[in-house]
Design a protein around this motif. Sequence first.
Motif, short mmCIF file in Angstrom:
data_model
loop_
_atom_site.label_atom_id
_atom_site.label_comp_id
_atom_site.label_asym_id
_atom_site.label_seq_id
_atom_site.Cartn_x
_atom_site.Cartn_y
_atom_site.Cartn_z
N UNK B 140 0.81 -1.21 0.00
CA UNK B 140 0.00 0.00 0.00
C UNK B 140 0.86 1.28 0.00
N UNK B 141 1.86 1.30 0.91
CA UNK B 141 2.59 2.54 1.18
C UNK B 141 3.99 2.56 0.57
N UNK B 142 4.45 1.44 0.07
CA UNK B 142 5.81 1.37 -0.47
C UNK B 142 6.80 0.86 0.55
N UNK B 143 6.55 1.12 1.85
CA UNK B 143 7.46 0.66 2.90
C UNK B 143 6.70 0.55 4.21
N UNK B 144 7.09 -0.41 5.03
CA UNK B 144 6.47 -0.60 6.33
C UNK B 144 7.49 -1.23 7.26
N UNK B 145 7.39 -0.90 8.56
CA UNK B 145 8.37 -1.47 9.49
C UNK B 145 7.78 -1.71 10.86
N UNK B 146 8.33 -2.70 11.54
CA UNK B 146 7.91 -3.01 12.90
C UNK B 146 8.51 -1.99 13.87
N UNK B 147 7.72 -1.56 14.81
CA UNK B 147 8.23 -0.72 15.90
C UNK B 147 7.84 -1.33 17.24
N UNK B 148 8.55 -0.92 18.28
CA UNK B 148 8.23 -1.31 19.66
C UNK B 148 8.36 -0.08 20.53
N UNK B 149 7.60 -0.03 21.64
CA UNK B 149 7.81 1.07 22.59
C UNK B 149 9.26 1.01 23.09
N UNK B 150 9.80 2.17 23.46
CA UNK B 150 11.15 2.20 24.03
C UNK B 150 11.12 1.55 25.42
N UNK B 151 12.07 0.68 25.70
CA UNK B 151 12.11 0.06 27.03
C UNK B 151 12.85 0.92 28.04
N UNK B 152 13.79 1.72 27.56
CA UNK B 152 14.52 2.61 28.46
C UNK B 152 14.29 4.05 27.99
N UNK B 153 14.48 4.98 28.91
CA UNK B 153 14.51 6.38 28.50
C UNK B 153 15.74 6.59 27.63
#
Lengths: 410, 410
Positions: B140-153
Amino acid sequence: ERRVDFPVSVVLPAGGTGERTGLQTPKQFCSFLGRQLISYTIQAFERVSWIQTIVVVVAKENTDLMTDIIQRFQHRKVRVVPGGSTRHRSICNGVLALGSGQDEEGGSTAERPKVVIIHDAVRPFVEEDFLYKIAMAAKEQGAAGAIRPLVSTVIATTSEGYLDHSLERAKYRASEMPQGFTYDVIHQAYQSCTESDFEFGTECLHLALQYCGTNAKLIEGPPTLWKVTYKRDLAAAESIIKEALSRTACVITGGSAQAVTLAEALQKAVGALEMELDAIPDLMGDNARYLVTEWNFIHVSISGSCLSEVEALLTALEAANRAILHPLVVILVHLSTSDELSISGRMAEPAAITDLASAAKLRNIFVYGVLLQQSKDTDCWERSVLRVAEITSALIRERSSALVGQLLQA
Amino acid sequence: ERRVDFPVSVVLPAGGTGERTGLQTPKQFCSFLGRQLISYTIQAFERVSWIQTIVVVVAKENTDLMTDIIQRFQHRKVRVVPGGSTRHRSICNGVLALGSGQDEEGGSTAERPKVVIIHDAVRPFVEEDFLYKIAMAAKEQGAAGAIRPLVSTVIATTSEGYLDHSLERAKYRASEMPQGFTYDVIHQAYQSCTESDFEFGTECLHLALQYCGTNAKLIEGPPTLWKVTYKRDLAAAESIIKEALSRTACVITGGSAQAVTLAEALQKAVGALEMELDAIPDLMGDNARYLVTEWNFIHVSISGSCLSEVEALLTALEAANRAILHPLVVILVHLSTSDELSISGRMAEPAAITDLASAAKLRNIFVYGVLLQQSKDTDCWERSVLRVAEITSALIRERSSALVGQLLQA
Ligand SMILES: [Mg+2]
Ligand SMILES: [Mg+2]
């Protein structure tokens, strides 16, 4: 020897609810090898001679559990303080308790610390040398904190969930624990900060900067500082402890030539399995030191009963109070020299060994038996020795409580 | 059912040297349960019906090892492509190989993919539903990627190693794998990027943004996407696989009333140990399905030899080609009903069972025995059943190759 000539105490917030582990129990209270994670963390601080007091801050509903853990694992230096509704409120309670010089029952305690180290209950592998660096830098600079390189690229997202830009990784670090503060800095930071900081803030270092103008010294820590967050991290922590407990074992031969020969063959064979064996005739004299240093004992006997010797070993280990923190392993390797013993009566009194193992298990000593048949055929003998090495090394590494008392055949 | 009506292929860069694990072997080639990590990752893609080709990019010196792994674990869909000197050069080689429509020997391969998924060889737990999301968003968008919340500041440091400021955690995410691109976008990005990008760049998503103007769609992935980096992560990965293999077992009773009673008692007892047992009389008819779904079999026999039945089970498991990817566990539970069998001759032909177990181990089937004594005393009987449950459940969970062929006493 590193000298710390000022008082240092620790605040260990342990009020978390463990939502992210996928476990019912908050992760600091999850157990492996029969002990809760938080006890491993307490132990990491307790063994540091220059640390004075460890204030553990727990939610009201976990106070009894925490008290039980302290008694059961004979923790000293620990005070339990009730947690607040957020992480910062809990840490603040811990800091104030250190300043009051009184415990909950009004008894007087150690002097007010110069430096307060704040750590997470779920980071059990912090080492003395790193704590030393944090304590010294905190005293010098007012504040210090552990950092690690970023493991992933950090990206900024648009409000619609698209990539906006990625950060230049080299310029940023992950802020970890432990952190250290002079008592004055952390006390002042909590005195001055707002309700919103108490509610939503995440970083003590940030409070020290904002309210005391203290730029914390940042020190790169080892990867073992990682935070036990998911169920898999508990397995990882368990594997680290098991590996540390499995590097060496002490073989007690009784001194007979046959047993010494077997011990030497085992030494070679387990070397390939990355374990080191020390072979000694008995635990007399200088060798009594193994009773206070070694986690694994392999008792070799040649024929007849060896139960009285094993009972003496178990009594000595108990007297040395060794199995409080980790299960000890004692493996009876019985070398049978006559053919008629091969199946029936393979080892003296198997039921007696099972009983002995059951009793020892209650004292956190795991007893197993391995039966080995003498053979004149060299190939056959070498295979048997290799099997003994594999089985003993597996028993030592796995420390399986379900298999305690079993007699295995090499 | 999710339909993907366009061709999707995968590039799996596996050229890393594993410096951070503290291990000699690059981590993608480290093994647990007898199989290399990269094979688990390949399997995760191979079982997805709509994935066409998996291009594994490996350093020259690991090509033979990779070929061996592919043969041994019967991977299909895989092509091996030589790596470049950096991660981006390796990924680029993989993408170009997909575009060429030819393998190394010049044979023709699948059609050029519409979408290319890029993943890490050291993230073995990626699931079909997440790959589906990435593939659809990439198309759909040409590119997509997995993200995760940051575990540390995340903090910015001054050049002298002090805290400069901390980032507002809510605005940032960790960029993880998998990522997906249309073939055109990733191909164009690598055609246009500079030597410096090839040398120092870390993010494919960044190249797509910079050289194709494509803002990747970011999708939050599950925590199981984590990257196996340290030795402890291998233990964590092993524990996840072992847990997945240990949720159920199939008890084969032979249909006798005594065996059925024992099976029912075991069902209750292992329930408390978080395992579910299905009890069946045999593997005939509809029950043959267990041969293709179950990882653990408990064969209950009452008296006399059960070897021919166990041999038949092992033959059937082998015919079903079941133990290629994971070790199967077969436990012989032998209920002895007469007292004189208690010590000598506790189970029919122990040597024969040991031989059978040794032969099965070569085919990745782990056979163990558990001996149980019938008792008229209810307490005694219940204790024995509980011991059988503990022992069988420990054997299934631990899958210890060193203990194969052992006869354990409940
Ligand atoms: Mg903090
Ligand atoms: Mg990337």
